[in-house]
Design an enzyme around this catalytic site. Structure first.
Site, PDB file in Angstrom:
ATOM      1  N   TYR A  44     -26.854 -69.254  57.096  1.00 32.71           N
ATOM      2  CA  TYR A  44     -28.194 -69.076  56.542  1.00 32.71           C
ATOM      3  C   TYR A  44     -29.106 -70.122  57.153  1.00 32.71           C
ATOM      4  O   TYR A  44     -29.065 -71.295  56.778  1.00 32.71           O
ATOM      5  CB  TYR A  44     -28.127 -69.207  55.022  1.00 32.71           C
ATOM      6  CG  TYR A  44     -29.415 -68.908  54.279  1.00 32.71           C
ATOM      7  CD1 TYR A  44     -30.489 -68.274  54.891  1.00 32.71           C
ATOM      8  CD2 TYR A  44     -29.543 -69.260  52.937  1.00 32.71           C
ATOM      9  CE1 TYR A  44     -31.650 -67.998  54.200  1.00 32.71           C
ATOM     10  CE2 TYR A  44     -30.696 -68.987  52.227  1.00 32.71           C
ATOM     11  CZ  TYR A  44     -31.751 -68.353  52.861  1.00 32.71           C
ATOM     12  OH  TYR A  44     -32.908 -68.083  52.167  1.00 32.71           O
ATOM     13  N   LYS A  61     -28.243 -65.265  59.083  1.00 33.49           N
ATOM     14  CA  LYS A  61     -29.496 -64.832  58.475  1.00 33.49           C
ATOM     15  C   LYS A  61     -30.584 -65.730  59.033  1.00 33.49           C
ATOM     16  O   LYS A  61     -30.645 -66.926  58.737  1.00 33.49           O
ATOM     17  CB  LYS A  61     -29.435 -64.924  56.953  1.00 33.49           C
ATOM     18  CG  LYS A  61     -30.753 -64.523  56.295  1.00 33.49           C
ATOM     19  CD  LYS A  61     -30.743 -64.670  54.782  1.00 33.49           C
ATOM     20  CE  LYS A  61     -32.115 -64.344  54.218  1.00 33.49           C
ATOM     21  NZ  LYS A  61     -32.180 -64.498  52.746  1.00 33.49           N
TER      22      LYS A  61
END
Length: 291
Positions: free
Chosen positions: A134, A162
């Protein structure tokens, strides 16, 4: 693990006393599945995981996993500020039978690229689950830069990233340098077409809690331009600040009440709710009721 489609980092509803509301969590998970969502992230940023103690994190994840019951994959957010804490969170995800992890850099710590890569390597090894990195330096203070990713790209458990850095110039670099090793996952709602036009097929979007139809419409090349134009003012407004409060308030407008937030965040004021109502009306068919 197949990352294609729209995955929602589920909000965490609280009751009038500020207690995690498991009944509402189960209901929201069911609403998301009914709206075709491809997967769920439990205890992510949009789920206010930073404000949950370990027992509450366990309750949230366990409730989601049991409600989903294998119908879509569930990733558990891992955001510990120390490696020891992050390992504990990863092992909890394994114990609760999550399908994977979404691992953020430890906030506030500012590790070097090598330190960050070592942190992720140790955390991932503790659970041995498919892992999406992330990348959100605006929140964590440190990016998953090229030096870090080079050290992680051949880790069999690291399957995606992400990308929420806000730097769209990273998309071609990630595509070229890590093709077949790290899949790009869209992490920018307003700028999402840039990811999908570049070949990305996966989206982990917090606003999918309220806008699953629009998200799938943007993902589809046939409706991308139309859907994006319809909801762009709404996406930009929510991204401009008060993200979690606005997302929760928007869900309430669309039939799923869950407006309570946990301090230091405050609920959206009535004037803010009316602004959302106006933007929903402007978006038309792309923002239907959730139920």
């Amino acid at each position: 693990m197949d990352l294609s489609g729209v995955h929602v980092p589920l909000v965490t509803p609280f009751d009038s006393n500020g207690v995690v509301d498991t009944k509402s969590i189960a209901h929201i998970a069911e609403v998301m599945i009914a709206n075709g969502i491809s997967g769920i992230v439990a205890a992510g940023t949009t789920g206010e995981a930073y404000a949950l103690n370990f027992e509450e994190r366990q309750t949230v994840i366990d409730t989601i996993v049991k409600q989903v019951h294998g119908r879509v994959p569930v990733l558990a957010g891992v955001g510990g500020m120390s490696t020891k804490e992050a390992i504990k969170q990863a092992q909890l995800a394994l114990e609760l039978k999550c399908d994977g992890l979404m691992v953020a850099a430890p906030a506030y710590v500012l590790p070097t690229p090598t330190e960050l890569a070592n942190h992720v390597t140790v955390v991932v090894a503790a659970a041995k689950l498919p892992t999406v990195l992330y990348d959100y330096p605006a929140r964590t203070g440190v990016p998953f830069d090229q030096e870090t990713l080079d050290l992680l790209a051949d880790n069999a458990h690291v399957i995606g990233i992400k990308e929420a850095s806000g730097d769209l110039d990273r998309i071609p670099m990630l595509n070229q340098r890590y093709a077949g090793r790290i899949e790009i996952v869209c992490g920018a709602d307003a700028d999402s077409p840039s990811f999908f036009n570049a070949g990305a097929t996966s989206w982990i979007g917090g606003m999918a809690n309220a806008l699953p139809k629009a998200h799938f419409g943007i993902l589809d090349p046939a409706t991308r331009a139309q859907a994006h134009a319809a909801v762009l003012p709404l996406l930009e407004h929510i991204e401009s600040g008060r993200y979690i409060a606005k997302t929760k308030a928007l869900m309430g407008l669309l039939g799923v009440p869950c407006s309570s937030t946990r301090g230091p965040l405050a609920e959206l004021e009535p004037d803010g709710v009316e602004t959302l109502r106006t933007l929903v009306a402007q978006a038309g068919e792309w923002v239907p009721s959730l139920v």
